[in-house]
Design an enzyme around this catalytic site. Structure first.
Site: not given
Ligand code: NAP
Length: 249
Positions: A150, A154
């Site tokens: 990851y 990133k």
């Molecule tokens: P999340 O709640 O897990 O949501 C991610 C979404 O992306 C889910 O709906 C998932 O669908 C979808 N997804 C996964 N693989 C996919 C694919 N191949 N094609 C289309 N959609 C796909 O994550 P989040 O926390 O909102 O994170 C959103 C972004 O922010 C990510 O890039 C993450 O790495 C980044 N981020 C998050 C955090 C944090 O603290 N939460 C911190 C830094 C960065 P499914 O549910 O069907 O798998």
């Protein structure tokens, strides 16, 4: 003028927050995620609030599905000139336990996915002589135990973003990255579960390490995306904004 935005991974979490915010800002929004039914819930919410949105089911890592999804957006909403590459997964493990599959699937969604979507929409942005690309990085890009895959993805997103800024700037297109810290979503809830700590305690522990003394919410990231996607942000490009409640590198 109504802009059309595509937000990937928008069925929940940060992506859903971003989709709702861009719709509230006046954009037509394609809510793209793996599961079209889940996308529809977010799109319906946007429409109920008076906005314009469609649900698009697609895997960002699949070239054909991405091409089909962008075609649908063009015909149903208009040419997309705002793209938020947000879809993401985690497959955490210490290096010695990390499988090749865990490595490849993380690279595939974050890097191949961002590449495929961006390549599929950039001609629409060049044609409009205007575009806004916002890619989701993470504080993990600076290194994070248990996240070799990851963190590499990133950090890769940051290099990708800066290159887009260099190549597309002359066409009125900006590209920026947002690197969130701890945001309350299913992704961080899954991490809490993996390490065996109740989510509330996990959040409290994280907040104690954050200068503003709280964890983040999807709206905190949506606000930053809204700025980068705005008409007035045309001179801001190739930047990485850490949205983490305190300073990062
Ligand atoms: P999340 O709640 O897990 O949501 C991610 C979404 O992306 C889910 O709906 C998932 O669908 C979808 N997804 C996964 N693989 C996919 C694919 N191949 N094609 C289309 N959609 C796909 O994550 P989040 O926390 O909102 O994170 C959103 C972004 O922010 C990510 O890039 C993450 O790495 C980044 N981020 C998050 C955090 C944090 O603290 N939460 C911190 C830094 C960065 P499914 O549910 O069907 O798998």
């Amino acid at each position: 003028m109504t802009r059309t935005a595509i937000v990937t991974g928008a069925a929940r979490g940060i992506g859903a927050g971003v989709a709702k915010r861009l719709a509230a800002d006046g954009m037509s929004v394609a809510v793209l995620d793996l599961d079209e039914t889940a996308c529809k819930r977010v799109a319906d919410e946007i429409e109920a609030a008076g906005g314009r949105a469609i649900a698009v089911g697609a895997d960002v890592a699949d070239e054909e599905q991405v091409a089909g999804a962008v075609e649908r957006v063009v015909s149903d909403l208009g040419a997309p000139t705002v793209l938020v590459n947000n879809a993401g997964i985690i497959r955490d493990n210490l290096l010695f336990k990390m499988s090749v599959e865990d490595w490849d699937s993380v690279m595939s969604v974050h890097l191949r996915g961002s590449f495929l979507l961006t390549r599929a929409v950039e001609s629409h942005m060049r044609e409009a002589a205007w575009g806004r690309i916002v890619n989701l990085s993470s504080t993990s890009a600076l290194g994070n135990r248990g996240q070799a895959n990851y963190a590499a993805a990133k950090a890769g997103v940051q290099g990708f973003t800066k290159t887009l800024a260099l190549e597309l700037g002359r066409y009125g297109v900006t590209a920026n990255a947002i690197a969130p810290g701890f945001i309350e979503t299913e992704m961080t809830a899954a991490t809490a579960e993996r390490v065996g700590v109740p989510f509330e305690d996990f959040k409290k522990g994280a907040a104690a390490q954050i200068p503003v003394a709280r964890t983040g919410k999807p709206e905190d990231i949506a606000h930053a995306v809204s700025f980068f996607a705005s008409e007035g942000a045309g001179f801001v490009s190739g930047q990485v904004l850490y949205v983490a409640g305190g300073p990062k590198a």
